[in-house]
Design a protein around this motif. Structure first.
Motif, PDB file in Angstrom:
ATOM      1  N   LYS A 155       0.855  -1.217   0.065  1.00  0.00           N
ATOM      2  CA  LYS A 155      -0.259   0.000  -0.072  1.00  0.00           C
ATOM      3  C   LYS A 155       0.808   1.324   0.070  1.00  0.00           C
ATOM      4  O   LYS A 155       1.694   1.413   0.824  1.00  0.00           O
ATOM      5  CB  LYS A 155      -0.895   0.020   1.211  1.00  0.00           C
ATOM      6  N   VAL A 156       0.873   2.139  -0.965  1.00  0.00           N
ATOM      7  CA  VAL A 156       1.383   3.400  -1.165  1.00  0.00           C
ATOM      8  C   VAL A 156       0.354   4.530  -0.842  1.00  0.00           C
ATOM      9  O   VAL A 156      -0.296   4.437  -1.899  1.00  0.00           O
ATOM     10  CB  VAL A 156       2.175   3.531  -2.180  1.00  0.00           C
ATOM     11  N   VAL A 157       0.786   5.597  -0.141  1.00  0.00           N
ATOM     12  CA  VAL A 157      -0.116   6.454  -0.201  1.00  0.00           C
ATOM     13  C   VAL A 157       0.768   7.805  -0.452  1.00  0.00           C
ATOM     14  O   VAL A 157       1.794   8.201   0.102  1.00  0.00           O
ATOM     15  CB  VAL A 157      -0.629   6.936   1.258  1.00  0.00           C
ATOM     16  N   SER A 158       0.131   8.664  -1.510  1.00  0.00           N
ATOM     17  CA  SER A 158       0.689   9.936  -1.843  1.00  0.00           C
ATOM     18  C   SER A 158       0.197  11.182  -1.125  1.00  0.00           C
ATOM     19  O   SER A 158      -1.168  11.062  -1.089  1.00  0.00           O
ATOM     20  CB  SER A 158       0.389   9.938  -3.377  1.00  0.00           C
ATOM     21  N   TYR A 159       0.775  11.574  -0.440  1.00  0.00           N
ATOM     22  CA  TYR A 159       0.267  12.766   0.412  1.00  0.00           C
ATOM     23  C   TYR A 159       0.257  14.173  -0.317  1.00  0.00           C
ATOM     24  O   TYR A 159       1.372  14.730  -0.515  1.00  0.00           O
ATOM     25  CB  TYR A 159       1.006  13.041   1.671  1.00  0.00           C
ATOM     26  N   LEU A 160      -0.883  14.456  -0.778  1.00  0.00           N
ATOM     27  CA  LEU A 160      -1.190  15.790  -1.730  1.00  0.00           C
ATOM     28  C   LEU A 160      -0.674  17.123  -1.017  1.00  0.00           C
ATOM     29  O   LEU A 160      -0.143  18.084  -1.607  1.00  0.00           O
ATOM     30  CB  LEU A 160      -2.424  15.719  -2.104  1.00  0.00           C
ATOM     31  N   LYS A 161      -0.859  17.030   0.580  1.00  0.00           N
ATOM     32  CA  LYS A 161      -0.655  18.230   1.015  1.00  0.00           C
ATOM     33  C   LYS A 161       0.850  18.444   1.618  1.00  0.00           C
ATOM     34  O   LYS A 161       1.223  19.456   2.225  1.00  0.00           O
ATOM     35  CB  LYS A 161      -1.613  18.525   2.405  1.00  0.00           C
ATOM     36  N   PRO A 188       2.855  22.922 -11.481  1.00  0.00           N
ATOM     37  CA  PRO A 188       1.849  21.756 -11.558  1.00  0.00           C
ATOM     38  C   PRO A 188       2.534  20.257 -11.558  1.00  0.00           C
ATOM     39  O   PRO A 188       1.716  19.464 -11.112  1.00  0.00           O
ATOM     40  CB  PRO A 188       1.067  21.983 -12.884  1.00  0.00           C
ATOM     41  N   GLN A 189       3.686  20.277 -11.708  1.00  0.00           N
ATOM     42  CA  GLN A 189       4.284  19.060 -11.717  1.00  0.00           C
ATOM     43  C   GLN A 189       4.539  18.392 -10.336  1.00  0.00           C
ATOM     44  O   GLN A 189       4.606  17.183 -10.123  1.00  0.00           O
ATOM     45  CB  GLN A 189       5.895  19.033 -12.419  1.00  0.00           C
ATOM     46  N   LYS A 190       4.595  19.213  -9.552  1.00  0.00           N
ATOM     47  CA  LYS A 190       4.402  18.850  -8.063  1.00  0.00           C
ATOM     48  C   LYS A 190       3.354  18.184  -7.399  1.00  0.00           C
ATOM     49  O   LYS A 190       3.637  17.188  -6.650  1.00  0.00           O
ATOM     50  CB  LYS A 190       4.763  20.028  -7.074  1.00  0.00           C
ATOM     51  N   GLU A 191       2.253  18.435  -8.107  1.00  0.00           N
ATOM     52  CA  GLU A 191       0.837  17.484  -7.679  1.00  0.00           C
ATOM     53  C   GLU A 191       0.892  16.389  -8.439  1.00  0.00           C
ATOM     54  O   GLU A 191       0.569  15.379  -8.114  1.00  0.00           O
ATOM     55  CB  GLU A 191      -0.305  18.561  -7.788  1.00  0.00           C
ATOM     56  N   GLN A 192       1.374  16.668  -9.984  1.00  0.00           N
ATOM     57  CA  GLN A 192       1.067  15.494 -10.941  1.00  0.00           C
ATOM     58  C   GLN A 192       1.816  14.421 -10.511  1.00  0.00           C
ATOM     59  O   GLN A 192       1.521  13.203 -10.682  1.00  0.00           O
ATOM     60  CB  GLN A 192       1.758  16.134 -12.180  1.00  0.00           C
ATOM     61  N   LEU A 193       2.940  14.579  -9.951  1.00  0.00           N
ATOM     62  CA  LEU A 193       3.889  13.467  -9.653  1.00  0.00           C
ATOM     63  C   LEU A 193       3.172  12.560  -8.581  1.00  0.00           C
ATOM     64  O   LEU A 193       3.206  11.314  -8.629  1.00  0.00           O
ATOM     65  CB  LEU A 193       5.307  13.918  -9.459  1.00  0.00           C
ATOM     66  N   LEU A 194       2.601  13.207  -7.545  1.00  0.00           N
ATOM     67  CA  LEU A 194       1.827  12.234  -6.535  1.00  0.00           C
ATOM     68  C   LEU A 194       0.568  11.432  -7.286  1.00  0.00           C
ATOM     69  O   LEU A 194       0.595  10.504  -6.814  1.00  0.00           O
ATOM     70  CB  LEU A 194       1.347  13.390  -5.681  1.00  0.00           C
ATOM     71  N   PHE A 195      -0.073  12.033  -7.995  1.00  0.00           N
ATOM     72  CA  PHE A 195      -1.312  11.419  -8.836  1.00  0.00           C
ATOM     73  C   PHE A 195      -0.823  10.377  -9.879  1.00  0.00           C
ATOM     74  O   PHE A 195      -1.310   9.133  -9.675  1.00  0.00           O
ATOM     75  CB  PHE A 195      -1.889  12.346  -9.574  1.00  0.00           C
ATOM     76  N   ASP A 196       0.347  10.572 -10.699  1.00  0.00           N
ATOM     77  CA  ASP A 196       0.981   9.793 -11.440  1.00  0.00           C
ATOM     78  C   ASP A 196       1.531   8.507 -10.737  1.00  0.00           C
ATOM     79  O   ASP A 196       1.591   7.228 -11.190  1.00  0.00           O
ATOM     80  CB  ASP A 196       1.795  10.350 -12.412  1.00  0.00           C
ATOM     81  N   PHE A 197       2.315   8.632  -9.623  1.00  0.00           N
ATOM     82  CA  PHE A 197       3.018   7.553  -8.748  1.00  0.00           C
ATOM     83  C   PHE A 197       1.890   6.691  -8.327  1.00  0.00           C
ATOM     84  O   PHE A 197       2.042   5.276  -8.642  1.00  0.00           O
ATOM     85  CB  PHE A 197       3.626   8.121  -7.824  1.00  0.00           C
ATOM     86  N   GLY A 255      -2.602   2.002  -4.418  1.00  0.00           N
ATOM     87  CA  GLY A 255      -1.859   3.076  -4.749  1.00  0.00           C
ATOM     88  C   GLY A 255      -3.134   4.309  -4.444  1.00  0.00           C
ATOM     89  O   GLY A 255      -4.156   4.244  -5.026  1.00  0.00           O
ATOM     90  N   LEU A 256      -2.905   4.969  -3.348  1.00  0.00           N
ATOM     91  CA  LEU A 256      -4.113   6.051  -3.057  1.00  0.00           C
ATOM     92  C   LEU A 256      -3.168   7.698  -2.977  1.00  0.00           C
ATOM     93  O   LEU A 256      -2.129   7.845  -2.752  1.00  0.00           O
ATOM     94  CB  LEU A 256      -4.433   5.814  -1.425  1.00  0.00           C
ATOM     95  N   VAL A 257      -4.074   8.492  -3.299  1.00  0.00           N
ATOM     96  CA  VAL A 257      -3.991   9.942  -3.118  1.00  0.00           C
ATOM     97  C   VAL A 257      -4.725  10.537  -1.961  1.00  0.00           C
ATOM     98  O   VAL A 257      -5.769  10.424  -1.994  1.00  0.00           O
ATOM     99  CB  VAL A 257      -4.216  10.486  -4.287  1.00  0.00           C
TER     100      VAL A 257
END
Length: 321
Positions: A14-20, A29-38, A49-51
């Motif tokens: 389980k991998v969690v991308s922390y948007l904040k 925009p790449q800083k948020e994009q990488l979290l969604f794409d990962f 994979g969760l955002v």
């Protein structure tokens, strides 16, 4: 922490991308994009994979953050980064971080979307960069995509470019940039009489003030030293140069690829440590290095957004935990 078993009996993660963990006033925009794409790539690989859009923490095998932490934590996004790193470590789990790629000198706007990824740290001595298994095709592909060839070493040149890092940046580890500049000028001048060109970090807004020519300015007692004027490009400073000097940052990567000799004052925490000189007594007769092996290594932790989305990055990194 319990793993979920898939139908093949293989542990899924389980991998969690922390948007904040992205700054609140972010304009990139790449800083948020990488979290969604990962997160999408993790799902494409068969893992979870969760955002996550809130500031609370979620139990997971790997927490994905954008950037790292500084000595002073003064904002919510830095506080969340710190909490993720600390909590994952306490539970014996991992933090994944994304940082600027080492080839930005050639593609300043990062139009090809490459960033560097690691587990649990941002220095070679603290992070796992998943670079011990080499796929030679990666550097060939990156070189072709960026139009970035490896140049032969320069055999001639006159001046030395002193490449400063950002005042207060995490990579200086508390070493004042002005003090480093003065100490390093003395070190260089104890071994050569070549002219030294001081190049401040292009993102250091404080440099204009601390390098201003006025009574007591940092360079007033040094001879044969000049400042690179504002707006001057790195390529312009390198024209006719013999070598570059840096502390430990990625600033040296471009000159090394272009064939200039490089000397570092803090090589152990640099991604360039195997291709730089550290003995300043050799500044007139530097050692030469096999830079191709180095480029193949650092290519193993550079991935573009398409490789994040299709899971190529995560599949590679997953083998290291």
């Amino acid at each position: 922490m319990n793993f979920v078993r898939d139908t093949l009996g293989i542990s899924s993660m389980k991998v969690v991308s922390y948007l904040k963990t992205v700054p609140g006033k972010n304009i990139n925009p790449q800083k948020e994009q990488l979290l969604f794409d990962f997160a999408e790539g993790v799902r494409q690989s068969g893992d979870e994979g969760l955002v996550h859009t809130q500031e609370n923490l979620i139990e997971c095998d790997a927490g994905m953050i954008q950037g790292w932490v500084y000595d002073k934590i003064t904002t919510p996004h830095l506080r969340l980064r710190s909490n993720v790193i600390r909590t994952q470590k306490e539970y014996g789990k991992h933090t994944i971080t994304a940082d600027a790629n080492l080839f930005l000198f050639h593609d300043p706007r990062n139009t090809k979307g490459y960033l560097r990824y690691s587990f649990d740290g941002i220095f070679p001595t603290t992070g796992v960069y998943c670079d011990t298994t080499i796929n030679e095709k990666r550097w060939r592909n990156i070189s072709k995509t960026l139009g970035l060839p490896l140049s032969d070493y320069t055999r001639v040149g006159n001046h030395i470019v002193l490449m400063c890092q950002r005042q207060g940046g995490w990579s200086m580890k508390g070493y004042d940039v002005v003090q480093w500049m003065q100490d390093t000028i003395r070190l260089i001048q104890s071994h050569t009489d070549r002219k030294i060109v001081i190049r401040s970090h292009p993102g250091d807004k404080l440099a204009v003030d601390y390098l201003a020519k006025r009574p007591g300015h940092p360079l007033e007692h040094f001879s044969n030293v000049e400042l690179s004027p504002p707006g001057r490009t790195l390529d312009q400073d390198l024209q006719g140069a013999w070598a570059v000097v840096n502390h430990n940052s990625s600033a040296a990567v471009g000159p090394i690829i272009k064939g200039y000799h490089a000397f570092l004052t803090d090589p152990k925490d640099s991604q360039c440590k195997e291709v730089v000189n550290t003995d300043f007594s050799k500044i007139e007769r530097p050692d030469y290095f096999d830079r191709l092996n180095w480029l193949q290594r650092i290519s193993m932790f550079h991935w573009n957004f398409e490789e994040l989305r299709n899971g190529s990055c995560w599949k590679h990194m997953r083998e290291y935990i």
